[in-house]
Design a protein around this motif. Sequence first.
Motif, PDB file in Angstrom:
ATOM      1  N   GLU B 333       0.832  -1.202   0.000  1.00  0.00           N
ATOM      2  CA  GLU B 333       0.000   0.000   0.000  1.00  0.00           C
ATOM      3  C   GLU B 333       0.868   1.254   0.000  1.00  0.00           C
ATOM      4  O   GLU B 333       0.590   2.211  -0.720  1.00  0.00           O
ATOM      5  N   GLN B 334       1.925   1.237   0.794  1.00  0.00           N
ATOM      6  CA  GLN B 334       2.818   2.391   0.848  1.00  0.00           C
ATOM      7  C   GLN B 334       3.466   2.624  -0.500  1.00  0.00           C
ATOM      8  O   GLN B 334       3.618   3.755  -0.953  1.00  0.00           O
ATOM      9  N   PHE B 335       3.859   1.529  -1.158  1.00  0.00           N
ATOM     10  CA  PHE B 335       4.488   1.624  -2.475  1.00  0.00           C
ATOM     11  C   PHE B 335       3.569   2.330  -3.469  1.00  0.00           C
ATOM     12  O   PHE B 335       3.941   3.282  -4.128  1.00  0.00           O
ATOM     13  N   ALA B 341       8.070   5.724  -8.363  1.00  0.00           N
ATOM     14  CA  ALA B 341       7.997   4.873  -9.547  1.00  0.00           C
ATOM     15  C   ALA B 341       6.572   4.754 -10.081  1.00  0.00           C
ATOM     16  O   ALA B 341       6.363   4.450 -11.253  1.00  0.00           O
ATOM     17  N   VAL B 342       5.599   4.987  -9.207  1.00  0.00           N
ATOM     18  CA  VAL B 342       4.211   4.816  -9.631  1.00  0.00           C
ATOM     19  C   VAL B 342       3.756   6.071 -10.372  1.00  0.00           C
ATOM     20  O   VAL B 342       3.931   7.188  -9.890  1.00  0.00           O
TER      21      VAL B 342
END
Lengths: 296, 349
Positions: B333-335, B341-342
């Motif tokens: 979720e944090q990513f 990168a997202v």
Amino acid sequence: MAHEEQERGPLPTQTAALVPVHLPPVADEPEPLDDPRTGDVDEWGRSEQVRAFVCKAYDPVYRHWFRAEWDGLEKIPTEGGALLVSNHAGAIPSDAPTIMHGIETKLGRPVYGLADHFFKNTPVVGTLWARAGGVVAHPDNAYRLLREQQQLALVFPEGTKGTSKTYNERYRLRRFGRGGFVEIAMRAGVPIIPIAVVGAEESMPILFKVPSVAKVFGLPYFPVTANMAFGPLGALIPFPAKFKLRVLDPITFDDIEPDQPRYSRSRIMDESEAIRQQIQEALFDMLRQRRSVWMG
Amino acid sequence: MGRRVLITGLSTFWGGRLAQALEADPGVDVIIGLDTREPTVKLERTEYVRSDENYSILSRIVRATGVDTIAHTFLVVDSTQMSSRAMHEINVIGTMNLFAAASAAGSTVRNVVVKSAALVYGSSPQDPYWFRETDKRSGQPRTRVERSLLEVESYVRDFARDNPKVCLSTLRFCNVIGPDISTPFVSALEMPFVPKVAGYDPRFQLVHEDDVVSAILFALDKQVPGVFNIAGDGVLPWSEITAIVGKRGIPMPPFGIDLATAPLRRLGLVDLPPELIDLLKFGRGIDNSLFKEAGFRYQYTSAGAVAAFVAALRLRKTMGNHDPAYRYEEDVEQFFRHSPAVMRDHPHT
């Protein structure tokens, strides 16, 4: 912070697909919702099917046992709300079903009988009572029935003080509560129609009461009736006293605004006492004319 | 600038549904969800913050994030879930901390919606057939969940009096039914034999779960201060509900019912909370006209909500419970929320 529809950007498609609910559109004319009811029990718990069955079962009793006879039934309106007020008597009072049956069959409109919450608290009896048109006597219930739904409601202001009196006190009206019925009629803007009933006192006369038994079973009173001489089943069957019912002139409160938060207490008590006097006078008059308890 | 919303009880059914709905609203900039447990539904941009059950970190969060709106959906109305003490911590102490944070000096909170329940009215034979928002209950509260909610509502009243600038809506919901919700009431209807109390056939009023979420969203959006009853139109007897669901009733004795249900509770078969038993005897109706006058439109009547529930029940009978179980993975979720990168085409993140 309300956002107009046109101000909104395109909805993020990913989340929108996830979302199961949206703000409902605020329409001026809402379409009636689908209401897939399968039974006919109304919001008061009354079922016309059960009511029809009760009427069918009670009709022979009404006609042949009590031989109920009305005087002035035309004073009860065929439409619009009205509060019917009557004297109350008999250990298991027969006046309520007789009044309700008479008006419903002759006028073809429902009568809701307001009564103590004791009924609702009693299993089986309470359910049948509600299905047959019984409603807990609460000011809000009476107001909604009379004002918003323009129905007929029947109330016995004496309450259990009327039904619990012994035979030697018959046809002597008790205190009419605290006049709450007058206040409700004023607030709802409906007339009060007094009804005097003769016959209920003799249908199940109370010889004496046993308060200790009543206390044990949580009953409002425990009567020893003359009917009990006929065994346990006989105790439930009223005597075939002749029923006479006289509808008195409706009392309207034209000078009083409905929907007020409070009404003059002295006016309420005066009106309540006047109605009590009227019913009492009518009862004396009817008893003067009565030749026989059984034949009328 | 859009709204900044704080949801208490993100991992409850209501918190999750509400967060999902708010995520779709571009007028909402920030959604922060508080709970003791991890979220149970998939969320795109809601920030989850773990807290203890009575929200002691709430004032820090309000200060740090500058939220202007709080949706308090964490109140426990199901007494079978937890002990009396835990419920007191969550409902009463949690609400106390919430209002302390919202009324602190320099607070940015302008709008609070509290999800309460019609349980505050109780259920007794002396009741009016339709409770209005101003009506008091007929007798003293008998059960702990009712006592707890009454205490919560007294905090709500105090807060409303002390902070006239904050728009505070208290929504009292009647029994909820629907395809996904699980409450003691719904599970009673899912049993092979539906419990009833012999000799009683009370009037029931229900509300569909979608109408509940819509009502909270409506209150957040339209900012209507005050207390409101939320319930579908109409009442129907318990016997009719069981008939629509197509189940048979199993009668319980009208007297000494607590004694009768105690062994079943021990065995974990049936857990009927005392407030539900009262309801199975005397029923309850609440007058929903005030919220309708405020402009809210229901999508389901009481009977319609039952029908929708039955339809979902039938589908589940054929298809099974195929909802893929969602699991919250913090690093994932944090990513997605914070990694450079997202690629985010979403205008608000």
